[in-house]
Enzyme design. Sequence first.
Site, short mmCIF file in Angstrom:
data_model
loop_
_atom_site.label_atom_id
_atom_site.label_comp_id
_atom_site.label_asym_id
_atom_site.label_seq_id
_atom_site.Cartn_x
_atom_site.Cartn_y
_atom_site.Cartn_z
N GLU A 32 -0.66 -5.45 8.72
CA GLU A 32 0.16 -4.79 9.74
C GLU A 32 -0.41 -5.04 11.12
OE1 GLU A 32 0.62 -0.64 8.83
OE2 GLU A 32 1.37 -1.05 6.81
N LYS B 138 -0.86 -9.37 3.07
CA LYS B 138 -0.03 -8.87 4.17
C LYS B 138 -0.89 -7.97 5.06
CE LYS B 138 3.43 -5.72 3.63
NZ LYS B 138 2.96 -4.56 4.45
N ASP C 253 0.84 -1.21 0.00
CA ASP C 253 0.00 0.00 0.00
C ASP C 253 0.88 1.25 0.00
OD1 ASP C 253 0.87 -0.18 2.61
OD2 ASP C 253 -1.11 -0.02 3.54
N GLU D 273 9.87 -3.91 9.82
CA GLU D 273 10.18 -2.61 9.21
C GLU D 273 10.76 -1.66 10.24
OE1 GLU D 273 7.12 -0.82 6.78
OE2 GLU D 273 8.26 1.04 6.56
N ASP E 299 -1.07 -6.09 -0.05
CA ASP E 299 -1.41 -5.50 1.25
C ASP E 299 -2.91 -5.37 1.44
OD1 ASP E 299 0.58 -4.81 3.10
OD2 ASP E 299 1.31 -3.20 1.82
O1 KIV Z 1 3.64 -1.11 1.53
C1 KIV Z 1 4.81 -1.49 1.45
O2 KIV Z 1 5.52 -1.27 0.46
C2 KIV Z 1 5.36 -2.20 2.59
C3 KIV Z 1 6.84 -2.42 2.59
C4 KIV Z 1 7.49 -1.19 3.04
C5 KIV Z 1 7.21 -3.59 3.43
O3 KIV Z 1 4.66 -2.55 3.48
#
Ligand code: KIV
Length: 294
Positions: free
Chosen positions: A119, A117, A48, A186, A87
């Site tokens: 968070e 993914k 994202d 991160e 994401d």
């Molecule tokens: O959104 C993204 O590109 C990420 C990376 C920084 C791991 O989450």
Amino acid sequence: MAGKQPLNIVKMKRMKKDGEPISMVTAYDYPSARLAEEAGVDMILVGDSLGNVVLGYDSTIPVTIEDMVYHTRAVARGAEQTFIVADLPFMTYHGSLDETFRSVRRLMQEGHAHAVKMEGGAEIADTVKGIVQAGVPVLGHIGLTPQSVNQIGGYRVQGKDAQDAKRLMDDAKALEAAGAFAIVLELVTEEAASEISKALSIPTIGIGAGRHCDGQVLVYHDVLKYTSSYREKKFVKTYADIGTVIRDGITQYVKEVKERSFPAEQHVFSTSASNKERQPASLYGDGKDKVGLK
Ligand code: KIV
């Protein structure tokens, strides 16, 4: 990459065991995905971060599920042989599991991602477990979690003291227990990231998390300086400067249009006999009608 076997989550675990680093880069569209695949990257992340580097927002918060589906689908068309993670954007996995499933379904069925993914740490472990139990691979993401930037109070390095390092370790273990296949770390101190990597059986993928993670991920536009005003970041190494190449190329094009040196004779179609003999059979110099035709 021609002939390359796409990675899967079983092979990824084996790579960790064998000490083989995992390479991951973000991509957001067909050409970036295609080039990343041709370069031989193990995994592509449709991050994202596209909010910042492609859509011009100042954070990832405005990115929607529609944006993610649209970009993931383009990436999937460009990188058919590569494992693609997409994401789940801001606030699409904090309601009921049914609502979360709707977002996951869209990324997988419409976007053609292989995994999602998310968070967060222990607080999202039940949700991660639910998604994994539904058969969807989940990549965790702890440390600096950009979707919570307003709560964290800025883009700060995480794990700097013993208490914070322990919090990260607990989060990593909770995600592993919930079934995540790997975890992005991160902006985490090298020491904390190293301890977490040693403690887990699943791979860690670092970004600004030092040398001892099981893999590394960087943002496409950072690797290539693909922007108009690149701001150096300590944890990034830039491998090319395509921003300058693009600007110089377009500057030259504008100049040649203004001075009428483009198009030149070799770029024009003509009915005159002398020129006709030199006309290619198709639009393309190689005589093939479709770009990418082999
Ligand atoms: O959104 C993204 O590109 C990420 C990376 C920084 C791991 O989450």
